[in-house]
Structures are given as C-alpha cells and as structure tokens.
Design an enzyme around this catalytic site. Structure first.
Site, short mmCIF file in Angstrom:
data_model
loop_
_atom_site.label_atom_id
_atom_site.label_comp_id
_atom_site.label_asym_id
_atom_site.label_seq_id
_atom_site.Cartn_x
_atom_site.Cartn_y
_atom_site.Cartn_z
N ARG A 149 5.99 52.51 137.18
CA ARG A 149 6.81 51.79 136.08
C ARG A 149 6.92 51.98 134.84
NH1 ARG A 149 2.43 50.10 139.35
NH2 ARG A 149 2.90 48.10 140.99
N LYS A 174 -0.80 48.82 137.28
CA LYS A 174 -1.19 47.46 137.46
C LYS A 174 -2.22 46.90 138.34
CE LYS A 174 2.10 43.71 139.03
NZ LYS A 174 3.65 43.45 138.80
N HIS A 243 13.40 50.13 135.91
CA HIS A 243 12.60 49.58 137.28
C HIS A 243 13.37 50.61 137.96
CE1 HIS A 243 9.31 47.57 138.27
NE2 HIS A 243 9.26 47.69 138.74
N ARG A 246 12.44 53.62 140.10
CA ARG A 246 11.43 52.91 140.30
C ARG A 246 12.35 52.05 141.56
NH1 ARG A 246 5.89 51.76 140.77
NH2 ARG A 246 5.53 49.91 142.00
N HIS A 269 1.71 49.97 145.16
CA HIS A 269 1.51 48.10 145.82
C HIS A 269 0.37 47.52 146.54
CE1 HIS A 269 6.15 47.98 145.85
NE2 HIS A 269 6.04 47.47 145.14
N TYR A 278 12.25 47.38 150.58
CA TYR A 278 13.17 48.70 150.53
C TYR A 278 13.75 48.95 152.50
CZ TYR A 278 11.11 48.82 146.04
OH TYR A 278 10.95 49.11 144.83
#
Length: 302
Positions: A149, A174, A243, A246, A269, A278
């Site tokens: 990120r 995150k 992003h 990414r 994640h 994806y």
C-alpha cells in the site's frame, strides 16, 4: 449535543488510536463520519446518545443519501456508527445498538483497475534522468514487486530492508499488522541504485527509505503526485495511482500461480473474500481470450 455526548465520541476515537492502532487516515474518516451524525443530532435536538433510536438512524442514512452520498460512502458511515454504538454499549452508555439491522443501499461491485504487463514494463523500464527519478523507479519497483500500500511504502525505514535476503518488513500495515515480504531482483537493484545517491539527499537522523528534496520522509500525497508525473512522462493513458500497482501485482501473481491463499498473505488481507476480487479479474482475462480464440465464440462476420 451535551458535552458528555461529544466527549464520548472523542473517547471512542482515542480508543481506536491506542487500543486498535488504527491508521491516521482511518481515524480521520471515523471522525468525519461521526461528525455527520453529531450534526444530525443537533439538527433534531437530540442531546444524548440514549435518545437515538433505529428510526433516527434510518432517517440519518436517508438524509445523507438524499444529499448525494454514494452507497459505498453510506456503508462506511453506517459502519462507523455501528462501531461507535458498540463502544457505547461496552461503556454502559447504551443498552442496545440503534444501528443494528439497518443496511445502507447496495453499491455496484467495481473491479479494481490494473495495468497489463506491457504497461508495467513501460512504466518501470524508463531510464531515470536524475537522482529523484532514480528514487522514483525504486518506489515503483517496490510497489509492484511486493504489493505494498502507498502508506506502507511511505513508512518503510532503512532497517526494514534486508537486501541480502531480498525481503522487506512491513512493520505497521493496515490494522497494525506486520508482514515479511519478498523483494524481486529488479526491485533490489533499483533500491541499491537509490541508496547510492540517498546519502547526499537525506537529513541527519532521518531513517526513512524514501526522502524528498527536503531530506525528510516522503508523504503519500507526494508519492501519488510523482507517480502521476511519471505516467505523463511515459505517455500512459488515464489516471495512475499507487494502488493500481498493488492491484496489478495481485492480479498478475494470481494469474500465474492460481494460489489465492498465498496472494492473500502477500497483500495482508485479513479476509480472503477481499482477495477473491482478483479471481474475477483473472476470469475476465480468460473470458476475453476465449471469445477471441474459440471458433464457436467468435462473432459472425457480416
């Protein structure tokens, strides 16, 4: 609202910062969302949180919707309200969550935009003209190599890199999570070139890997601005933001490996459903190839 109600909101934000270690961007989003709720309460002469009931929350959501707020933004605001009310229950201010069971309008699912391999190569293989562009290439290589990120990229310190083992340590990703990521060979080479000139740019004591003209850590906004400048230089069409590198990393990794769990770990994640978007991108690619190649799928020539 009465001072105690406003203070409860601030205590909730402080708890998110200290206990759950939310990022500054997330904290600012929560603060903005709850400010909208406070404004609604003031407009409707509600002085305490105990006066707020499900009917009020529905009216609040409807009012925000009428003002043109998108479904995604409404979902975010409602999520912030739910979290705040749960906090008020834990602190014995409320008995029930007035936002429980209330849903915002569904937003249309949009797939993330990605660059294809040719576009990535065009972006990364340009020859830098000065030291700052050497830095830029290192940033773009690192974003694409490890799926970072932009906030994670900005926060990387020198000590987080191990170029001999080709790894980068994301210390505070995150949700406060850390992860150790591999570095590609080209990313390592680009970083080495930047480190060779970084010592002439950096201010004494600054540990950030990427610094600007002032010798201090680059901000996420500066990184975004440099990438857009780089896009224009390379003649790529459409807007380009960090992003997208990414997203491109994730899409290309999944297309090649078909290992959803591995891509989930690399991206950091917490929920695999976030990574599954994806797979839809990959299917779109396969469907496009199918339509072009299969004899029974090709459109009839007129």
């Amino acid at each position: 609202m009465e001072p105690a109600a406003v203070e409860a909101r601030q205590q909730f934000l402080d708890a998110l910062n200290v206990e759950r270690r939310f990022s500054l961007n997330t904290l600012q989003a929560y603060a903005r969302d709850l400010s909208q709720l406070v404004n609604y309460c003031d407009e409707n002469e509600l002085v305490s949180w105990s006066q707020l009931d499900p009917h009020h929350v529905r009216r609040f959501v409807a009012q925000r919707h009428r003002k043109g707020l998108s479904a995604r933004s409404l979902q975010r605001e409602l999520s912030a309200c739910r979290s705040f009310f749960s906090y008020l229950i834990k602190t014995n201010v409320l008995l029930n969550n007035p936002a429980s069971g209330i849903r915002a309008p569904k937003s249309a699912k949009t797939l993330p935009k990605v660059l294809d391999v040719d576009q990535i190569n065009s972006l990364l293989e340009a020859v830098p003209n000065d030291d700052l562009e050497i830095r830029d290439v290192a940033m773009w290589e690192l974003l694409y190599s490890s799926g970072l990120r932009v906030s994670e990229l900005a926060n990387i310190d020198l000590m987080d890199l191990d170029l001999s083992s080709r790894t980068v340590h994301v210390v505070n990703g995150k949700g406060g999570k850390s992860r150790l990521l591999p570095l590609g060979r080209k990313a390592v080479n680009a970083i080495r070139k930047w480190l060779a000139v970084r010592m002439d740019k950096v201010k004494t004591g600054e540990m950030a890997l990427f610094v600007g003209k002032t010798g201090l850590r680059l901000t996420t906004r500066s990184i975004q601005s440099r990438l857009e400048r780089w896009r224009k230089r390379q003649g790529l069409q459409g807007r380009l933001h960090p992003h997208m590198l990414r997203h491109s990393f994730a899409s290309h990794m999944l297309e090649s490996s078909q290992d959803l769990r591995a891509v989930q770990e690399l991206l950091g994640h917490s929920n695999i459903s976030t990574t599954q978007v994806y797979t839809h991108l990959d299917f779109q690619h396969l469907a496009s190839v199918y339509d072009k190649a299969h004899p029974r799928a090709k459109p009839k020539k007129k």
